[in-house]
Design a protein around this motif. Structure first.
Motif, mmCIF file in Angstrom:
data_model
loop_
_atom_site.group_PDB
_atom_site.id
_atom_site.type_symbol
_atom_site.label_atom_id
_atom_site.label_comp_id
_atom_site.label_asym_id
_atom_site.label_seq_id
_atom_site.Cartn_x
_atom_site.Cartn_y
_atom_site.Cartn_z
ATOM 1 N N MET A 153 3.921 -6.739 18.966
ATOM 2 C CA MET A 153 2.658 -6.543 18.259
ATOM 3 C C MET A 153 2.806 -5.505 17.145
ATOM 4 N N VAL A 154 3.555 -4.447 17.418
ATOM 5 C CA VAL A 154 3.753 -3.408 16.398
ATOM 6 C C VAL A 154 4.499 -3.983 15.198
ATOM 7 N N VAL A 155 5.565 -4.747 15.449
ATOM 8 C CA VAL A 155 6.358 -5.322 14.360
ATOM 9 C C VAL A 155 5.523 -6.314 13.558
ATOM 10 N N VAL A 156 4.798 -7.176 14.254
ATOM 11 C CA VAL A 156 4.007 -8.207 13.577
ATOM 12 C C VAL A 156 2.953 -7.573 12.670
ATOM 13 N N LEU A 157 2.192 -6.624 13.209
ATOM 14 C CA LEU A 157 1.118 -6.016 12.427
ATOM 15 C C LEU A 157 1.655 -5.137 11.300
ATOM 16 N N SER A 158 2.786 -4.477 11.528
ATOM 17 C CA SER A 158 3.362 -3.632 10.475
ATOM 18 C C SER A 158 3.859 -4.470 9.304
ATOM 19 N N LEU A 159 4.548 -5.560 9.605
ATOM 20 C CA LEU A 159 5.052 -6.421 8.543
ATOM 21 C C LEU A 159 3.924 -7.113 7.790
ATOM 22 N N ALA A 160 2.834 -7.404 8.496
ATOM 23 C CA ALA A 160 1.723 -8.103 7.856
ATOM 24 C C ALA A 160 0.829 -7.172 7.043
ATOM 25 N N GLY A 161 0.906 -5.854 7.270
ATOM 26 C CA GLY A 161 -0.067 -4.957 6.643
ATOM 27 C C GLY A 161 0.448 -3.979 5.621
ATOM 28 N N TRP A 162 1.764 -3.810 5.467
ATOM 29 C CA TRP A 162 2.268 -2.746 4.605
ATOM 30 C C TRP A 162 2.078 -3.022 3.112
ATOM 31 N N ALA A 163 2.006 -4.299 2.729
ATOM 32 C CA ALA A 163 2.046 -4.638 1.308
ATOM 33 C C ALA A 163 0.849 -4.098 0.531
ATOM 34 N N TRP A 164 -0.357 -4.166 1.116
ATOM 35 C CA TRP A 164 -1.535 -3.656 0.420
ATOM 36 C C TRP A 164 -1.389 -2.164 0.146
ATOM 37 N N ASN A 165 -0.864 -1.433 1.123
ATOM 38 C CA ASN A 165 -0.676 0.008 0.949
ATOM 39 C C ASN A 165 0.358 0.301 -0.127
ATOM 40 N N ALA A 166 1.420 -0.496 -0.181
ATOM 41 C CA ALA A 166 2.447 -0.272 -1.201
ATOM 42 C C ALA A 166 1.858 -0.393 -2.597
ATOM 43 N N ARG A 167 0.974 -1.332 -2.794
ATOM 44 C CA ARG A 167 0.373 -1.509 -4.123
ATOM 45 C C ARG A 167 -0.496 -0.302 -4.496
ATOM 46 N N VAL A 168 -1.245 0.230 -3.528
ATOM 47 C CA VAL A 168 -2.090 1.400 -3.794
ATOM 48 C C VAL A 168 -1.232 2.620 -4.134
ATOM 49 N N PHE A 169 -0.199 2.867 -3.333
ATOM 50 C CA PHE A 169 0.647 4.041 -3.571
ATOM 51 C C PHE A 169 1.473 3.889 -4.844
ATOM 52 N N ARG A 170 1.843 2.683 -5.195
ATOM 53 C CA ARG A 170 2.560 2.480 -6.456
ATOM 54 C C ARG A 170 1.691 2.902 -7.639
ATOM 55 N N ALA A 171 0.421 2.513 -7.624
ATOM 56 C CA ALA A 171 -0.485 2.901 -8.714
ATOM 57 C C ALA A 171 -0.639 4.416 -8.789
ATOM 58 N N GLU A 172 -0.734 5.080 -7.638
ATOM 59 C CA GLU A 172 -0.869 6.536 -7.626
ATOM 60 C C GLU A 172 0.409 7.199 -8.145
ATOM 61 N N ALA A 173 1.562 6.667 -7.752
ATOM 62 C CA ALA A 173 2.828 7.247 -8.217
ATOM 63 C C ALA A 173 2.984 7.097 -9.728
ATOM 64 N N MET A 174 2.548 5.983 -10.275
ATOM 65 C CA MET A 174 2.634 5.776 -11.718
ATOM 66 C C MET A 174 1.739 6.751 -12.469
ATOM 67 N N ALA A 175 0.624 7.153 -11.830
ATOM 68 C CA ALA A 175 -0.258 8.134 -12.457
ATOM 69 C C ALA A 175 0.324 9.545 -12.395
#
Length: 586
Positions: A138-160
């Motif tokens: 369950m941990v692996v499934v939910l982690s792989l399914a959910g990280w991408a949205w967070n990566a996009r948010v943090f990428r925008a913050e890092a670019m700023a």
């Protein structure tokens, strides 16, 4: 981070949400030792709540209370584990992608987008088929399914953040790129990390319960999701055995409620504008009437009368402008000087009613031609701004919209105050650009194609678009070199003579004010400590703070401080006689 935690502890939402969540954590840790075995058959199936079984029994005859208490442990453990992993994975990938850029960004962004387009449920089914049953799956499934949205948010913050000076300083100091990511960028995202972890934990609990309810988890385990799964299989709803699923549902709702409160509290702590300044707003209504009898002097264009401005803080109201009064005559250049934080820009923003939500005018009035600016409603305020009073903002680099041409920005300004065609707006823009010394052909240019001085000239042209009676200039020359400053200010004085507007010039540069202004007011700690003509301030300043400011500029001694000849010629038309008469007061 410590400061964030301290402020969170003082938040009512955080206190309530944290207390609820802490209660469930304690329940998950020690609860299983206080109840019976949740898998043991101890009573009749679908037995309602009784003294023997407080929450009744399941369709198999198991104790519902025991299943609810024991189910909290694995559910919350998986939720927190997934929340932490998703946040960490998304932050590292997003920040690395945004900071390094180029090929690394291309690869990581492509990977992120691939995961975003894959539906979560099919991905969970496929992964579940190849991974061993249990919490790990369950941990692996939910982690792989959910990280991408967070990566996009943090990428925008890092670019700023990647072009900020502290990042450049760390790079020049020899820090490795990985250390910059971990030690420089991520700590500056503490609030984003906290809110992301809370949100990801909430996502993990909800997704876990949903998957287990559908039978995609370990149905032999005791969790809140499998409790609902067996409640459905045992036809608890059909037999109206509400006690089988209601306790688990209430627990899930309470955990979600507590996490939502914590997330909201973090947003309010990290962004105070989201919190209404109740103290300051309440004081406005009672204070304005107290100065209603203060009439403006005859002939004044603008009058500040006993104006007080306060910021609402967690420790109570903080006064940043204290009983300030002064007048500006038509056509006058009035300067406001003082150190950073003295209240200069706050007064300028108050004149245009642009104070942030946490700030309010708690006393006094601001009168423009006898009209109380503090009492204008939204419709009247919109008509007043720019047509009566306009502003040249401090940062020429950010005052213009980077995605609109200059012509479009002039069109938007003119269209906001009446109907105008794009052709007419562009014609007016060419006229105004020529007026401030720029080529009319720049009407089709983008802000990034202009230098800092050219952008500031465009800002002046925009401020004059509707021929206002007063222009507020808030530190307009801060980021410009000396030569550009001189050219820009000469142009302002020439336009003032030609068009007849008054200027409220705000700056910490006292020599500049003494050279340009008819009168100068000196602010210290929110109070107007001295007000006089530029000539008398230069040679006969009375307040110790004014003398201290003058002494910090050696060339401003009485013997050698002279107004530059070219500026004097451009400003030969001085203020009306009544302005000088008003300037005698200290």
């Amino acid at each position: 981070m410590r400061d964030l935690l301290r402020r969170l502890l003082r938040q009512r939402k955080a206190a309530v949400g944290g207390s609820i969540l802490l209660g469930f954590i304690v329940l998950a840790l020690i609860g299983p030792w206080l109840v019976m075995d949740p898998t043991e058959l101890v009573g009749r199936p679908h037995q309602p709540p009784s003294s023997a079984h407080w929450f009744g029994t399941t369709g198999q005859g198991q104790d519902v209370l025991a299943q609810t208490v024991v189910g909290a442990r694995e559910t919350l453990a998986i939720g927190f584990a997934v929340g932490a992993l998703v946040t960490l994975l998304g932050a590292l990938i997003g920040v690395t992608s945004g900071y390094l850029g180029r090929r690394v960004d291309d690869v990581l962004t492509l990977t992120t987008n691939v995961f975003l387009v894959i539906p979560g449920l099919p991905l969970a089914i496929v992964l579940g088929a190849y991974l061993p049953s249990g919490p790990f799956r369950m941990v692996v499934v939910l982690s792989l399914a959910g990280w991408a949205w967070n990566a996009r948010v943090f990428r925008a913050e890092a670019m700023a953040l990647r072009n900020r000076d502290f990042v450049s300083a760390a790079f020049v100091a020899g820090e490795s790129r990985s250390r910059i990511v971990v030690r420089e960028l991520l700590p500056n995202m503490a609030s984003l990390l906290g809110s992301s972890f809370i949100g990801n934990t909430l996502y993990a609990v909800g997704a876990q319960v949903g998957l287990e309810f559908l039978g995609l988890g370990d149905v032999g385990a005791v969790t809140w999701g499998t409790n609902l799964y067996w409640a459905g299989n045992d036809a608890a709803l059909l037999t109206r055995s509400w006690w089988v699923f209601v306790p688990t549902g209430v627990c899930i709702a309470l955990v979600g409620f507590s996490l939502t409160l914590l997330s909201s509290a973090i947003d309010e702590v990290t962004n105070p504008a989201l919190k209404a300044p109740l103290v300051a707003t309440t004081a406005v209504r009672s204070a304005r009437s107290s100065s209603a009898d203060a009439a403006p002097p005859s002939g004044a264009l603008l009058s500040f009368r006993d104006v007080c401005i306060e910021y609402a803080t967690e420790r109570g109201p903080a006064r940043v402008v204290d009983s300030v009064s002064f007048d500006i005559a038509p056509g006058e250049v009035f300067g406001l000087a003082g150190e950073s934080g003295s209240g200069k820009s706050t007064l300028g923003y108050a004149l245009l009613r642009l104070l942030p939500p946490a700030a309010s005018i708690t006393q006094g009035r601001i009168l423009l031609n006898g009209t109380d600016v503090t009492a204008l409603d939204e419709t009247a305020l919109r008509a007043y701004r720019w047509s009566q009073v306009s502003m040249v903002f401090q940062s020429a680099m950010s005052a213009l919209n980077p995605v609109l041409t200059l012509g479009d920005q002039f069109h938007d300004t003119l269209a906001a105050h009446g109907r105008t065609t794009r052709a007419a707006a562009h014609a007016r823009a060419r006229e105004l650009l020529a007026m401030v010394g720029l080529a009319p052909q720049l009407v089709g240019a983008w802000p990034h194609q202009l230098s800092g001085g050219m952008r500031q000239r465009v800002g002046i042209a925009l401020a004059l678009a509707l021929e206002p009676k007063l222009v507020v200039m808030d530190e307009p020359t801060t980021a410009l070199d000396v030569v550009v400053q001189k050219e820009l200010l000469q142009r302002v004085l020439e336009l003032k003579q030609r068009l007849g507007f008054a200027v409220l010039f705000i700056t910490h540069d006292l020599p500049l004010l003494l050279a340009l202004s008819d009168r100068v007011g000196v602010l210290q700690g929110g109070k107007l400590v001295e007000l006089d003509t530029a000539e008398r301030l230069r040679t006969d300043a009375r307040h110790p703070y004014t003398r201290l400011l003058l002494s910090s500029f050696p060339h401003l001694s009485a013997a050698d401080a002279q107004v530059p000849a070219d500026v004097t010629r451009a400003s030969s038309e001085r203020a009306p006689p009544q302005a000088a008469a008003q300037g005698g007061g200290r």
